[in-house]
Design a protein around this motif. Structure first.
Motif, PDB file in Angstrom:
ATOM      1  N   TYR A 274       0.834  -1.196   0.000  1.00 31.61           N
ATOM      2  CA  TYR A 274       0.000   0.000   0.000  1.00 31.61           C
ATOM      3  C   TYR A 274       0.873   1.252   0.000  1.00 31.61           C
ATOM      4  N   ILE A 279      -4.220   4.712   3.509  1.00 29.51           N
ATOM      5  CA  ILE A 279      -4.950   3.894   2.542  1.00 29.51           C
ATOM      6  C   ILE A 279      -5.085   2.459   3.051  1.00 29.51           C
ATOM      7  N   GLU A 282      -7.745   2.469   5.843  1.00 24.59           N
ATOM      8  CA  GLU A 282      -9.065   2.740   5.273  1.00 24.59           C
ATOM      9  C   GLU A 282      -9.643   1.476   4.648  1.00 24.59           C
ATOM     10  N   GLU A 283      -8.842   0.785   3.854  1.00 27.06           N
ATOM     11  CA  GLU A 283      -9.315  -0.437   3.203  1.00 27.06           C
ATOM     12  C   GLU A 283      -9.553  -1.544   4.233  1.00 27.06           C
ATOM     13  N   THR A 284      -8.694  -1.614   5.238  1.00 25.75           N
ATOM     14  CA  THR A 284      -8.864  -2.621   6.287  1.00 25.75           C
ATOM     15  C   THR A 284     -10.207  -2.450   6.987  1.00 25.75           C
ATOM     16  N   ARG A 286     -12.887  -0.862   5.958  1.00 28.76           N
ATOM     17  CA  ARG A 286     -14.012  -1.072   5.048  1.00 28.76           C
ATOM     18  C   ARG A 286     -14.330  -2.572   4.943  1.00 28.76           C
ATOM     19  N   GLN A 287     -13.298  -3.382   4.762  1.00 24.34           N
ATOM     20  CA  GLN A 287     -13.528  -4.814   4.629  1.00 24.34           C
ATOM     21  C   GLN A 287     -13.935  -5.467   5.959  1.00 24.34           C
TER      22      GLN A 287
END
Length: 548
Positions: A274, A279, A282-284, A286-287
């Motif tokens: 990453y 970022i 944020e993705e962690t 969200r999932q």
């Protein structure tokens, strides 16, 4: 009754209350005049001992006296040194062991609890989402997720200490007398959980994964795999840096060995893939929200008592532990064994002196040989760095009557009851057989509870004489006090008082049966253990190798 002979072979008595010099104790028709004060939990010889004489307790050798010790004289570190009988394969006799003391289990036959059924047939007593770092480099990201997620999801613990600190800071700023600031417990209701069927999100911070030998990093992967596939786990987030020894691929291979059918959410994030921490996190998150929503659909369902896997632990032990809490836990071990459930005894340094009994109880020669090999190898490693099992008792143990490692070990081993040994496992190996298992862990309380959970225990019984807050992130730990004083002094730590045995109010069997009833309540989610309530999420992997 003010004294106790634990085993008819013993040549010492245990004081059940404080005794004064000059008092006369009548035992087996003979009068013993005390030459020194004997505090409760401490020991004194029944007959005069000459320097070099053996001291027997729990029916086994626990030490030798270093000077002449008249009957009725306090035994302590100045006159009693550790000693234990040697052991070897010559003690094992095929088919000789007969379990003649199996308990009555009619009270628990056909009993059930409400648990979380998993794809591999195991049943959880809780339902947690875990976040695990593959290496210590990811601990900051772990903290960032913890700070970000717990409050909005309804898992944040009370801020009563922070509130107290803020009021203290304000008082200090205004020049106010700090003694006027009183602590106010937060009695507010817990926040409403966004995902009510998820008991919590647990963050398994640790200091390993790289910089040590590959044996330790591989061991860490096996331990983390045990947690990831644990029946108390609903889903997993894995944080990896990318370049560490403990690779995600090793973790996944170990998970597959333990649970080939694994179908719970597994989210893997490698930071070096990453462009920024922002970022990545944020993705962690969200999932994770999507995964939590999926895991939240599972609810508790009825499960037989045979799905319990109960670990047996002790810490902060005292001179009463081996005659109240530990034997009561040992009764639970025996009942679970008869029923076909699983019971696990760990802490191999605290089996020093009782090896002969455990060797004879092994169901096959294979288990006996493996137990001997692990014990000898472990002690040899300890002696190579100038230590050894004989140095195990802590200052607190000694102060409260556990003078030698053999005394401590003989009492600690009572948690294993009298059942036959069906399996012997090394650190991080998963449970594989019903009945009574010996699992190699250190005597360190948290390293041991961490290991038992990693091997598959879904409840842990933890006896304590002095009191301890120890818990585990995903496995409920039931704290069992050896005496009423500790239970009443630490009501925020202790779940169960086994001191009724010392007081003569209950038998070991009665206390053990009540304890098993509590296990069923905990396993069903009807009782929250004190450690869980405190958020006592202790997690320490065992570092067996060297730093490089």
């Amino acid at each position: 009754m003010n004294v106790l002979q634990i085993d008819p072979r013993d040549n010492v008595l245990v004081a059940l209350q404080d005794l004064k010099a000059g008092e006369t104790i009548n035992f087996a028709g003979n009068d013993i005049t005390l030459t020194t004060d004997i505090d409760a939990k401490h020991k004194f010889p029944i007959n005069d001992l000459t320097s070099g004489d053996k001291v027997t307790m729990y029916g086994v050798l626990v030490g030798t006296v270093s000077e002449d010790v008249p009957a009725g004289t306090l035994l302590h570190t100045h006159n009693l040194h550790h000693a234990a009988d040697p052991f070897g394969m010559d003690l094992y006799k095929e088919g000789e062991f007969q379990w003649n003391t199996a308990p009555d289990v009619s009270q628990f036959e056909g009993r059930t609890f409400q648990g979380f059924h998993r794809e591999d047939g195991k049943v959880g007593t809780a339902n947690y989402w875990i976040v695990i770092p593959m290496v210590f480099c990811e601990n900051r990201n772990l903290r960032m997720l913890q700070d970000a997620l717990l409050k909005p999801l309804g898992y944040a613990k009370s801020t009563k200490y922070a509130d107290f600190a803020e009021r203290m800071a304000e008082a200090a700023t205004n020049g106010q007398d700090l003694t006027e600031i009183t602590f106010e417990s937060d009695e507010s209701e817990a926040a409403k959980r966004l995902f009510p069927n998820i008991d919590g999100i647990k963050f398994l911070s640790h200091s390993m994964g790289c910089g040590s030998d590959r044996g330790d990093s591989d061991s860490l992967c096996r331990l983390l795999a045990g947690y990831a596939t644990h029946p108390n786990v609903a889903g997993v987030t894995v944080l990896s840096l990318g370049c560490q020894h403990a690779q995600v691929s090793i973790l996944q291979d170990e998970m597959k060995k333990r649970c080939p059918e694994f179908n719970r959410p597994l989210l893997v994030f490698e930071q070096q893939q990453y462009p920024s921490e922002e970022i990545l996190l944020e993705e962690t998150m969200r999932q994770m929200f999507a995964g939590l929503a999926k895991a939240n659909k599972q609810t508790r369902q009825e499960a037989p008592i045979t799905k319990l896997a109960v670990g047996m632990e002790c810490g902060g032990s005292d001179g009463f532990s081996g005659i109240s809490a530990n034997p009561a836990i040992g009764h639970v071990t025996d009942v679970l064994t008869v029923l076909g459930a699983r019971a696990v005894l760990s802490e191999f340094p605290e089996l020093c002196g009782v090896e002969a009994d455990l060797i004879k109880r092994c169901k096959t020669k294979t288990e006996a040989a493996r137990f001997i090999q692990i014990m000898e190898d472990y002690n040899a490693r300890a002696e190579a760095i100038g230590s050894g099992f004989s140095m195990n008792p802590s200052p607190g143990n000694i102060k409260d009557g556990l003078i030698t490692d053999a005394i401590k070990s003989a009492g600690a081993a009572k948690k294993g009851g009298t059942a036959p040994v069906t399996d012997v496992l090394d650190y991080t190996e998963p449970l594989r057989r019903d009945g009574f298992t010996l699992l190699c862990t250190p005597g360190n309380d948290v390293e041991s509870t961490t290991a038992m959970t990693g091997s598959g225990c879904n409840v842990i019984l933890f006896s304590t004489g002095l009191g301890t807050p120890t818990g585990n992130p995903i496995c409920p730990v039931i704290k069992v006090a050896s005496n009423r004083t500790t239970a009443e002094r630490h009501p925020d730590l202790i779940d169960y008082n086994a001191g009724t045995i010392i007081e003569g109010q209950e038998t070991i069997q009665e206390t053990g049966n009540r304890l098993l009833e509590m296990i069923l309540e905990v396993a069903s989610g009807n009782y929250t253990t004190k450690a869980v309530g405190l958020g006592q999420d202790d997690f320490i992997p065992w570092r067996r190798g060297v730093s490089l």
